[in-house]
Scaffold this active site. Sequence first.
Site, PDB file in Angstrom:
ATOM      1  N   LEU A 195       0.848  -1.203   0.000  1.00 32.67           N
ATOM      2  CA  LEU A 195       0.000   0.000   0.000  1.00 32.67           C
ATOM      3  C   LEU A 195       0.882   1.252   0.000  1.00 32.67           C
ATOM      4  O   LEU A 195       0.731   2.149  -0.831  1.00 32.67           O
ATOM      5  CB  LEU A 195      -0.914  -0.031   1.248  1.00 32.67           C
TER       6      LEU A 195
ATOM      7  N   ILE B  66       8.019  -2.283   1.923  1.00 33.32           N
ATOM      8  CA  ILE B  66       7.122  -3.428   1.833  1.00 33.32           C
ATOM      9  C   ILE B  66       7.751  -4.650   2.515  1.00 33.32           C
ATOM     10  O   ILE B  66       8.764  -5.188   2.052  1.00 33.32           O
ATOM     11  CB  ILE B  66       6.754  -3.740   0.358  1.00 33.32           C
TER      12      ILE B  66
ATOM     13  N   ASP C  37      -7.912  -3.601   9.350  1.00 33.58           N
ATOM     14  CA  ASP C  37      -8.781  -3.874  10.510  1.00 33.58           C
ATOM     15  C   ASP C  37      -8.578  -5.308  11.006  1.00 33.58           C
ATOM     16  O   ASP C  37      -8.584  -5.572  12.210  1.00 33.58           O
ATOM     17  CB  ASP C  37     -10.262  -3.705  10.129  1.00 33.58           C
TER      18      ASP C  37
ATOM     19  N   ARG D  65      -4.482  -5.787  12.297  1.00 31.54           N
ATOM     20  CA  ARG D  65      -3.847  -5.023  13.388  1.00 31.54           C
ATOM     21  C   ARG D  65      -3.823  -5.735  14.742  1.00 31.54           C
ATOM     22  O   ARG D  65      -2.837  -5.582  15.476  1.00 31.54           O
ATOM     23  CB  ARG D  65      -4.502  -3.634  13.490  1.00 31.54           C
TER      24      ARG D  65
ATOM     25  N   ARG E  76      21.298 -11.588  39.405  1.00 29.73           N
ATOM     26  CA  ARG E  76      22.317 -10.529  39.512  1.00 29.73           C
ATOM     27  C   ARG E  76      22.426 -10.062  40.971  1.00 29.73           C
ATOM     28  O   ARG E  76      21.453  -9.533  41.536  1.00 29.73           O
ATOM     29  CB  ARG E  76      21.908  -9.362  38.608  1.00 29.73           C
TER      30      ARG E  76
ATOM     31  N   GLN F  52      12.914  -2.855  45.923  1.00 30.94           N
ATOM     32  CA  GLN F  52      11.529  -2.564  45.543  1.00 30.94           C
ATOM     33  C   GLN F  52      11.437  -1.791  44.212  1.00 30.94           C
ATOM     34  O   GLN F  52      10.503  -1.994  43.432  1.00 30.94           O
ATOM     35  CB  GLN F  52      10.852  -1.768  46.653  1.00 30.94           C
TER      36      GLN F  52
ATOM     37  N   GLU G 149       1.855  -0.848   9.964  1.00 31.73           N
ATOM     38  CA  GLU G 149       0.400  -1.127   9.878  1.00 31.73           C
ATOM     39  C   GLU G 149      -0.429   0.026  10.442  1.00 31.73           C
ATOM     40  O   GLU G 149      -1.487  -0.174  11.037  1.00 31.73           O
ATOM     41  CB  GLU G 149       0.042  -2.468  10.508  1.00 31.73           C
TER      42      GLU G 149
ATOM     43  N   THR H  50       0.583   4.111  12.030  1.00 35.36           N
ATOM     44  CA  THR H  50       1.235   4.615  13.250  1.00 35.36           C
ATOM     45  C   THR H  50       0.224   4.656  14.399  1.00 35.36           C
ATOM     46  O   THR H  50      -0.988   4.696  14.179  1.00 35.36           O
ATOM     47  CB  THR H  50       1.759   6.049  13.033  1.00 35.36           C
TER      48      THR H  50
ATOM     49  N   GLU I 264      -0.404   7.080  16.141  1.00 32.05           N
ATOM     50  CA  GLU I 264      -1.160   8.335  16.044  1.00 32.05           C
ATOM     51  C   GLU I 264      -2.390   8.121  15.146  1.00 32.05           C
ATOM     52  O   GLU I 264      -3.497   8.551  15.483  1.00 32.05           O
ATOM     53  CB  GLU I 264      -0.267   9.453  15.461  1.00 32.05           C
TER      54      GLU I 264
HETATM   55  N1  COS Z   1     -13.552  -0.225   6.603  1.00 32.45           N
HETATM   56  C1  COS Z   1     -14.339   0.071   5.540  1.00 32.45           C
HETATM   57  N2  COS Z   1     -14.325   1.272   4.938  1.00 32.45           N
HETATM   58  C2  COS Z   1     -13.487   2.202   5.422  1.00 32.45           C
HETATM   59  C3  COS Z   1     -12.639   1.960   6.513  1.00 32.45           C
HETATM   60  C4  COS Z   1     -12.705   0.689   7.115  1.00 32.45           C
HETATM   61  N3  COS Z   1     -11.937   0.377   8.157  1.00 32.45           N
HETATM   62  N4  COS Z   1     -11.911   3.057   6.781  1.00 32.45           N
HETATM   63  C5  COS Z   1     -12.294   3.984   5.874  1.00 32.45           C
HETATM   64  N5  COS Z   1     -13.230   3.445   5.053  1.00 32.45           N
HETATM   65  C6  COS Z   1     -13.913   4.123   3.944  1.00 32.45           C
HETATM   66  C7  COS Z   1     -14.656   5.350   4.410  1.00 32.45           C
HETATM   67  O1  COS Z   1     -15.970   5.012   4.813  1.00 32.45           O
HETATM   68  C8  COS Z   1     -14.650   6.206   3.177  1.00 32.45           C
HETATM   69  O2  COS Z   1     -15.639   5.737   2.266  1.00 32.45           O
HETATM   70  P1  COS Z   1     -16.418   6.745   1.308  1.00 32.45           P
HETATM   71  O3  COS Z   1     -15.363   7.303   0.384  1.00 32.45           O
HETATM   72  O4  COS Z   1     -17.423   5.907   0.611  1.00 32.45           O
HETATM   73  O5  COS Z   1     -17.004   7.786   2.207  1.00 32.45           O
HETATM   74  C9  COS Z   1     -13.313   5.899   2.550  1.00 32.45           C
HETATM   75  O6  COS Z   1     -12.909   4.639   3.061  1.00 32.45           O
HETATM   76  C10 COS Z   1     -12.264   6.945   2.902  1.00 32.45           C
HETATM   77  O7  COS Z   1     -12.195   6.997   4.318  1.00 32.45           O
HETATM   78  P2  COS Z   1     -11.565   8.227   5.122  1.00 32.45           P
HETATM   79  O8  COS Z   1     -12.176   9.499   4.603  1.00 32.45           O
HETATM   80  O9  COS Z   1     -11.651   7.934   6.587  1.00 32.45           O
HETATM   81  O10 COS Z   1     -10.060   8.157   4.605  1.00 32.45           O
HETATM   82  P3  COS Z   1      -8.817   9.048   4.970  1.00 32.45           P
HETATM   83  O11 COS Z   1      -8.118   9.375   3.709  1.00 32.45           O
HETATM   84  O12 COS Z   1      -9.199  10.140   5.912  1.00 32.45           O
HETATM   85  O13 COS Z   1      -7.819   8.018   5.726  1.00 32.45           O
HETATM   86  C11 COS Z   1      -6.936   6.665   7.478  1.00 32.45           C
HETATM   87  C12 COS Z   1      -8.194   7.205   6.725  1.00 32.45           C
HETATM   88  C13 COS Z   1      -6.011   7.748   7.967  1.00 32.45           C
HETATM   89  C14 COS Z   1      -7.511   5.899   8.651  1.00 32.45           C
HETATM   90  C15 COS Z   1      -6.194   5.698   6.517  1.00 32.45           C
HETATM   91  O14 COS Z   1      -5.549   6.444   5.493  1.00 32.45           O
HETATM   92  C16 COS Z   1      -5.169   4.843   7.232  1.00 32.45           C
HETATM   93  O15 COS Z   1      -5.496   3.810   7.820  1.00 32.45           O
HETATM   94  N6  COS Z   1      -3.861   5.246   7.163  1.00 32.45           N
HETATM   95  C17 COS Z   1      -2.813   4.435   7.658  1.00 32.45           C
HETATM   96  C18 COS Z   1      -2.347   3.529   6.576  1.00 32.45           C
HETATM   97  C19 COS Z   1      -1.551   2.400   7.119  1.00 32.45           C
HETATM   98  O16 COS Z   1      -1.952   1.698   8.030  1.00 32.45           O
HETATM   99  N7  COS Z   1      -0.400   2.217   6.512  1.00 32.45           N
HETATM  100  C20 COS Z   1       0.454   1.167   6.907  1.00 32.45           C
HETATM  101  C21 COS Z   1       0.951   0.521   5.690  1.00 32.45           C
HETATM  102  S1  COS Z   1       0.184  -0.919   5.331  1.00 32.45           S
HETATM  103  S2  COS Z   1       1.247  -2.171   6.370  1.00 32.45           S
END
Ligand code: COS
Length: 384
Positions: free
Chosen positions: A125, A157, A240, A243, A268, A279, A364, A366, A368
């Site tokens: 990704l 990756i 989801d 994680r 030790r 303690q 996967e 941060t 934050e």
């Molecule tokens: N399940 C299903 N749908 C989801 C979802 C989830 N967990 N999270 C978001 N969506 C959907 C939203 O409902 C939205 O749909 P619509 O476009 O139809 O409204 C769409 O995806 C975009 O969602 P959102 O607006 O929340 O996206 P953002 O760009 O704000 O980003 C975060 C959301 C920051 C949570 C996402 O970019 C993220 O997880 N970033 C971290 C990436 C990561 O983990 N990288 C590690 C590398 S992979 S090892």
Amino acid sequence: MLDYFLTEAQKTIVEVADRIGREYILPYAHQWDEEEVCDPRPLWAMSKADLFGLFIPEEFGGLGFGTLENCLAIETLSKYCTGVSTTFAASGLGAYPILIAGNKAQKQKYLPAVASGRKLCAFALTEPQAGSDASAIKTTALKEGDYYVLNGIKQWITNGGVADIYIVIALTDPKKGARGASAFIVEKGDPGFAIGKKEKKMGLRASTTTELFFSRCRIPKERLLGREGMGFIIAMKTLDLSRPGVGAQAVGLAQGAMELALSHARKRIQFGQPVYNFQAVSHTFAEMAMRIEAARALVYSTARFIDSGAKNISGASAMSKAFATDVAMWVTERAVQMMGGFGYMRDFLAEKMMRDAKCLQIYEGTNEIQRNIIARELAKFYKD
Ligand code: COS
């Protein structure tokens, strides 16, 4: 310390993973970290023990268990080397998109090889300018007749180079941004697909992390997972599901660090007695044990919640990842401190464990970003 009332099958999974950890991982963990080697031997042992197929349905060559069983295996392996467990867990990460969105033909073609451990998977990704902001990806996959042609770069990756199957998120409709993203299966050896440089990392050095290059990489249109435009959702659903596995890595790593430091503190002798008698030291271990148990309880509960078929798993999944990995960072740092000079020396595993823990707070998503997700889900759950 707590009894989580695991079934006999779940206890067996822990025993099997523990034996692999003791025999095939622990004796070499220091060497692989120093030499930055992803050694296939522990992976062969996991493959022989059917661990790669734990959560893959039986009809596709797996054992048909769920998230909890996968987490138990990951946790146990992580106690011995979280770099090795990363290779294992990241292959599962790459298998989730096929499980989530693959059609029957795709599942039949790819999952049996993944379940048996004959082929490793990777999930692609992240890009140079798209990390936390996953929707900023630029890699494209444009349709040309019966093919998609991929162009772009993926970064950091896990399993790059060692994996045979890559799930790549790319834009089929660049104008639409994230809503124009799609998920593809790319195979090692596909024309125009090259593995880039291997990264030199702070920790998790027994796992490989590379760039991936796509330069007019042509793949058959049958490699599209689900439909065009579903790629971002597939990626989010994948994370989801996976994680809690990072949370499980954190629990195993923290447990390993605590046990290592505890054994040291009881042997030790300083001021005529084991340092554990002081303690300040024993209370640190009490604190470690409390936090690890809380993290484990959250990871197992989340895994069971997912396995119940619940749909609204994003918040719990993010909580289990962020909480457990923060615990692992704290515990491993304290383990180094409790071992003093021994903790700081590279001859012992404590400092490696501390370096390994750092990545768990980053990859996967941060911690934050996890808090953003938790806050978003909280606002949805508690409506005004
Ligand atoms: N399940 C299903 N749908 C989801 C979802 C989830 N967990 N999270 C978001 N969506 C959907 C939203 O409902 C939205 O749909 P619509 O476009 O139809 O409204 C769409 O995806 C975009 O969602 P959102 O607006 O929340 O996206 P953002 O760009 O704000 O980003 C975060 C959301 C920051 C949570 C996402 O970019 C993220 O997880 N970033 C971290 C990436 C990561 O983990 N990288 C590690 C590398 S992979 S090892």
